[in-house]
Design a protein around this motif. Structure first.
Motif, PDB file in Angstrom:
ATOM      1  N   VAL A 168       0.765  -1.345   0.031  1.00 42.58           N
ATOM      2  CA  VAL A 168      -0.036   0.083  -0.112  1.00 42.58           C
ATOM      3  C   VAL A 168       0.733   1.252  -0.135  1.00 42.58           C
ATOM      4  CG1 VAL A 168      -1.683   1.401   1.417  1.00 42.58           C
ATOM      5  CG2 VAL A 168      -2.185  -1.094   1.034  1.00 42.58           C
ATOM      6  N   PRO A 169       1.919   1.550   0.737  1.00 38.65           N
ATOM      7  CA  PRO A 169       2.719   2.685   0.802  1.00 38.65           C
ATOM      8  C   PRO A 169       3.398   2.834  -0.594  1.00 38.65           C
ATOM      9  CG  PRO A 169       3.120   1.531   3.005  1.00 38.65           C
ATOM     10  CD  PRO A 169       2.353   0.615   1.878  1.00 38.65           C
ATOM     11  N   LEU A 170       3.439   1.784  -1.495  1.00 43.07           N
ATOM     12  CA  LEU A 170       4.061   2.023  -2.667  1.00 43.07           C
ATOM     13  C   LEU A 170       3.165   2.356  -3.877  1.00 43.07           C
ATOM     14  CD1 LEU A 170       6.644  -1.037  -2.563  1.00 43.07           C
ATOM     15  CD2 LEU A 170       6.889   1.101  -1.379  1.00 43.07           C
ATOM     16  N   LEU A 171       1.883   2.209  -3.642  1.00 46.23           N
ATOM     17  CA  LEU A 171       1.002   2.397  -4.860  1.00 46.23           C
ATOM     18  C   LEU A 171       0.889   4.011  -5.266  1.00 46.23           C
ATOM     19  CD1 LEU A 171      -2.155   0.280  -3.393  1.00 46.23           C
ATOM     20  CD2 LEU A 171      -0.062  -0.449  -4.828  1.00 46.23           C
ATOM     21  N   ASP A 172       0.878   4.934  -4.709  1.00 48.04           N
ATOM     22  CA  ASP A 172       0.929   6.160  -5.245  1.00 48.04           C
ATOM     23  C   ASP A 172       2.231   6.556  -6.269  1.00 48.04           C
ATOM     24  OD1 ASP A 172      -1.148   6.816  -3.979  1.00 48.04           O
ATOM     25  OD2 ASP A 172      -0.394   7.681  -2.273  1.00 48.04           O
ATOM     26  N   THR A 173       3.426   5.639  -5.735  1.00 54.38           N
ATOM     27  CA  THR A 173       4.244   5.965  -6.583  1.00 54.38           C
ATOM     28  C   THR A 173       4.567   5.488  -7.935  1.00 54.38           C
ATOM     29  OG1 THR A 173       5.929   5.854  -4.522  1.00 54.38           O
ATOM     30  CG2 THR A 173       7.040   5.748  -6.291  1.00 54.38           C
ATOM     31  N   VAL A 174       3.942   4.378  -7.984  1.00 54.90           N
ATOM     32  CA  VAL A 174       3.728   3.525  -9.307  1.00 54.90           C
ATOM     33  C   VAL A 174       2.666   3.688  -9.856  1.00 54.90           C
ATOM     34  CG1 VAL A 174       5.610   1.871  -8.556  1.00 54.90           C
ATOM     35  CG2 VAL A 174       3.394   1.660  -8.246  1.00 54.90           C
ATOM     36  N   GLU A 175       1.677   4.429  -9.313  1.00 54.15           N
ATOM     37  CA  GLU A 175       0.253   4.854  -9.836  1.00 54.15           C
ATOM     38  C   GLU A 175      -0.536   3.241  -9.999  1.00 54.15           C
ATOM     39  OE1 GLU A 175       0.697   7.153 -13.266  1.00 54.15           O
ATOM     40  OE2 GLU A 175       1.404   8.932 -12.051  1.00 54.15           O
ATOM     41  N   VAL A 176      -0.779   2.639  -9.086  1.00 56.19           N
ATOM     42  CA  VAL A 176      -1.218   1.136  -9.265  1.00 56.19           C
ATOM     43  C   VAL A 176      -2.511   1.451  -8.321  1.00 56.19           C
ATOM     44  CG1 VAL A 176      -1.164  -1.293  -8.924  1.00 56.19           C
ATOM     45  CG2 VAL A 176       0.911   0.076  -9.837  1.00 56.19           C
ATOM     46  N   SER A 177      -3.525   0.804  -8.652  1.00 55.79           N
ATOM     47  CA  SER A 177      -4.848   0.959  -7.760  1.00 55.79           C
ATOM     48  C   SER A 177      -4.792  -0.215  -7.016  1.00 55.79           C
ATOM     49  CB  SER A 177      -5.989   0.878  -8.910  1.00 55.79           C
ATOM     50  OG  SER A 177      -6.278  -0.372  -9.272  1.00 55.79           O
ATOM     51  N   LEU A 178      -5.589  -0.016  -5.861  1.00 56.91           N
ATOM     52  CA  LEU A 178      -5.691  -0.868  -4.751  1.00 56.91           C
ATOM     53  C   LEU A 178      -6.297  -1.995  -5.160  1.00 56.91           C
ATOM     54  CD1 LEU A 178      -5.275  -1.828  -1.932  1.00 56.91           C
ATOM     55  CD2 LEU A 178      -7.320  -0.577  -1.202  1.00 56.91           C
ATOM     56  N   PHE A 179      -7.286  -1.905  -6.046  1.00 60.09           N
ATOM     57  CA  PHE A 179      -8.171  -2.735  -6.510  1.00 60.09           C
ATOM     58  C   PHE A 179      -7.518  -3.795  -7.389  1.00 60.09           C
ATOM     59  CE2 PHE A 179     -10.841  -4.979  -9.957  1.00 60.09           C
ATOM     60  CZ  PHE A 179     -11.975  -5.709  -9.062  1.00 60.09           C
ATOM     61  N   ALA A 180      -6.408  -3.460  -8.172  1.00 58.99           N
ATOM     62  CA  ALA A 180      -5.722  -4.274  -8.726  1.00 58.99           C
ATOM     63  C   ALA A 180      -4.609  -5.004  -8.169  1.00 58.99           C
ATOM     64  CB  ALA A 180      -4.767  -3.530  -9.981  1.00 58.99           C
ATOM     65  N   VAL A 181      -4.180  -4.471  -6.982  1.00 58.74           N
ATOM     66  CA  VAL A 181      -3.410  -5.353  -6.192  1.00 58.74           C
ATOM     67  C   VAL A 181      -4.273  -6.239  -5.328  1.00 58.74           C
ATOM     68  CG1 VAL A 181      -2.205  -5.192  -3.825  1.00 58.74           C
ATOM     69  CG2 VAL A 181      -1.635  -3.364  -5.742  1.00 58.74           C
ATOM     70  N   LEU A 182      -5.180  -6.178  -4.981  1.00 59.99           N
ATOM     71  CA  LEU A 182      -6.250  -7.039  -4.485  1.00 59.99           C
ATOM     72  C   LEU A 182      -6.562  -8.116  -5.537  1.00 59.99           C
ATOM     73  CD1 LEU A 182      -8.977  -4.959  -2.736  1.00 59.99           C
ATOM     74  CD2 LEU A 182      -7.355  -6.146  -1.478  1.00 59.99           C
ATOM     75  N   VAL A 183      -6.686  -8.085  -6.637  1.00 63.34           N
ATOM     76  CA  VAL A 183      -6.852  -8.970  -7.673  1.00 63.34           C
ATOM     77  C   VAL A 183      -5.711  -9.883  -7.703  1.00 63.34           C
ATOM     78  CG1 VAL A 183      -7.261  -9.599  -9.996  1.00 63.34           C
ATOM     79  CG2 VAL A 183      -8.741  -7.874  -8.869  1.00 63.34           C
ATOM     80  N   GLY A 184      -4.339  -9.292  -7.842  1.00 59.89           N
ATOM     81  CA  GLY A 184      -3.314 -10.059  -7.928  1.00 59.89           C
ATOM     82  C   GLY A 184      -3.049 -10.908  -6.754  1.00 59.89           C
ATOM     83  N   GLY A 185      -3.210 -10.327  -5.542  1.00 61.43           N
ATOM     84  CA  GLY A 185      -3.480 -11.153  -4.252  1.00 61.43           C
ATOM     85  C   GLY A 185      -4.069 -12.546  -4.288  1.00 61.43           C
ATOM     86  N   ALA A 186      -5.434 -11.985  -4.876  1.00 60.54           N
ATOM     87  CA  ALA A 186      -6.491 -13.253  -4.985  1.00 60.54           C
ATOM     88  C   ALA A 186      -5.978 -14.075  -5.863  1.00 60.54           C
ATOM     89  CB  ALA A 186      -7.923 -12.421  -5.434  1.00 60.54           C
ATOM     90  N   VAL A 187      -5.450 -13.919  -6.969  1.00 64.27           N
ATOM     91  CA  VAL A 187      -5.036 -14.954  -7.920  1.00 64.27           C
ATOM     92  C   VAL A 187      -4.004 -15.835  -7.290  1.00 64.27           C
ATOM     93  CG1 VAL A 187      -3.670 -15.203  -9.876  1.00 64.27           C
ATOM     94  CG2 VAL A 187      -5.417 -13.632  -9.917  1.00 64.27           C
ATOM     95  N   GLY A 188      -2.971 -15.116  -6.422  1.00 66.12           N
ATOM     96  CA  GLY A 188      -1.953 -15.822  -5.657  1.00 66.12           C
ATOM     97  C   GLY A 188      -2.640 -16.847  -4.761  1.00 66.12           C
ATOM     98  N   ILE A 189      -3.659 -16.569  -3.779  1.00 67.45           N
ATOM     99  CA  ILE A 189      -4.311 -17.192  -2.927  1.00 67.45           C
ATOM    100  C   ILE A 189      -4.988 -18.391  -3.870  1.00 67.45           C
ATOM    101  CG2 ILE A 189      -6.278 -17.383  -1.542  1.00 67.45           C
ATOM    102  CD1 ILE A 189      -5.504 -14.575  -0.581  1.00 67.45           C
ATOM    103  N   LEU A 190      -5.749 -18.105  -4.955  1.00 67.51           N
ATOM    104  CA  LEU A 190      -6.439 -19.063  -5.601  1.00 67.51           C
ATOM    105  C   LEU A 190      -5.294 -20.194  -6.024  1.00 67.51           C
ATOM    106  CD1 LEU A 190      -9.029 -20.258  -7.279  1.00 67.51           C
ATOM    107  CD2 LEU A 190      -7.798 -18.753  -9.066  1.00 67.51           C
TER     108      LEU A 190
END
Length: 393
Positions: A271-293
């Motif tokens: 989360v502290p890095l998202l503003d720097t790279v302009e990535v949304s929280l939702f996109a990160v959640l989807v990535g984490g969800a895929v990893g859990i899957l």
């Protein structure tokens, strides 16, 4: 944004995906359906498949609260740097992987929290004492409440003076009412979470606060009533089959809740890095969800077997007694944005329900003792590695 910043974020993202895989393989992937597998209501491989899908949905629809708490609520005064994020995630995931390899359910929240707090303090951050008190209270209350409720339910269900055609539908009604109060990210305005009952009240024709409350209460009662009637129909038609069906429903709800809680432990440090790279929280959640899957499908069967067979010999009644308190507690933690360990919660519930069997003969005491030691040791070791390594660097 320069290439160096992007490269560090990608490395941190890779560590986060690894952590999500480990969580799916060991915590959220194993614990929800372990009692159901122990009760022979579903096979190990079927459990791994369904828990992966449900964990994915939970992570996307409910993961925001815990993710933000892990990312910004554990340390005050500083933000985690990319090297600190990488170190914290690799440390926590490594300890979780050791637990998977040895068959011991390491508490995910302990390792992630310990690594992040250690790394943050090494960077010069200040302790977030109020948040630590909140988390510590939840970690302390979780095993006590879960074990106590599971013991009480496991003692109640087999009693002859409490017919299961009444007791189990009552529990189903409580479950249905809770489902109507679960917050979903897609239902709230502006990306906020809102429950089904609150959404019905907001969309209803009644605009007064009293009328809206009446609509919300009506939806809650409707969910409770329908759930109770459906489960009662199952129980009356075939008692054992009805119990297993309700057990699978509870396992599905716990798997969904696990995804909503555990994904924050994997992607929260980003989360502290998202503003720097302009990535949304939702996109990160989807990535984490895929990893859990993926983790649930590829690595969870070993831990499912360990929890189902090694910790307690549970039938469908005591499995229901273990899963229902875990589901209720998990949703409370998600709503509050507090990271909890599903391994800790479900194992405590299994102990409580197993203790109702002939005074606890269904519980492996030696394994319980080693597991408790592994939980405490993993937190201290993760903290020491995070703090020590960054202090040296």
């Amino acid at each position: 944004m320069n290439f160096s910043t992007l490269g560090l974020f990608l490395l941190a993202g890779g560590a986060s995906l690894f952590m999500a895989w480990v969580i799916g393989a060991g915590s959220s992937g194993a614990t929800p359906f372990a009692p159901a597998v122990g009760a022979n209501a579903i096979s190990t491989m079927q459990a791994a498949f369904f828990v992966g899908v449900l964990g994915f949905l939970g992570a996307v629809l409910q993961g925001g609260n815990v993710t933000e708490a892990v990312g910004s609520g554990l340390i005050r005064g500083v933000s985690l740097t990319p090297p600190a994020v990488i170190l914290a995630l690799v440390t926590a995931a490594g300890l979780m992987a050791v637990g998977i390899a040895t068959g011991y359910p390491i508490a995910t929240a302990f390792t992630v929290t310990g690594a992040i707090v250690g790394a943050g303090l090494a960077l010069g951050g200040l302790p977030a004492w109020s948040k630590y008190a909140e988390i510590g209270l939840m970690w302390t209350v979780a095993p006590l409440v879960n074990a106590g409720l599971a013991y009480g339910l496991a003692s109640l269900l087999p009693r002859e003076d409490v017919p299961e055609r009444r007791s189990v539908p009552t529990l189903a009604g409580l479950t249905g009412a809770t489902v109507s109060l679960i917050g979903f990210a897609l239902l709230g305005p502006g990306g906020t979470s809102r429950s089904i009952a609150a959404t019905a009240a907001a969309l209803g024709p009644v605009e007064s606060p009293t009328g809206a409350l009446a609509v919300e209460l009506s939806v809650i009662v409707l969910f409770a009533l329908v759930s109770a009637l459906v489960v009662r129909f199952w129980i009356v038609a075939d008692q054992e089959r009805g119990l297993r069906r309700f057990l699978l429903v509870l396992g599905s709800l716990v798997a969904f809740s696990a995804g909503g809680s555990q994904v924050g432990l994997a992607v929260g440090p980003l989360v502290p890095l998202l503003d720097t790279v302009e990535v949304s929280l939702f996109a990160v959640l989807v990535g984490g969800a895929v990893g859990i899957l993926v983790g649930s499908w590829t690595g969870a069967p070993r831990m499912i077997k360990s929890l189902a067979q090694d910790y307690a010999s549970l039938g469908p009644r005591r499995s229901i007694s273990a899963l229902l308190p875990t589901f209720l507690f998990a949703q409370a933690a998600v709503a509050l944005g507090v990271p909890i360990s599903f391994n800790q919660a479900i194992v405590a519930a299994i102990i409580g329900s197993g203790a109702a069997v002939a005074g606890g003969d269904g519980v492996s005491r030696s394994k319980m003792g080693r597991t408790l030691g592994a939980w405490a040791g993993s937190f201290l070791l993760a903290f020491a590695i995070g703090f020590g390594t960054l202090s040296l660097l």
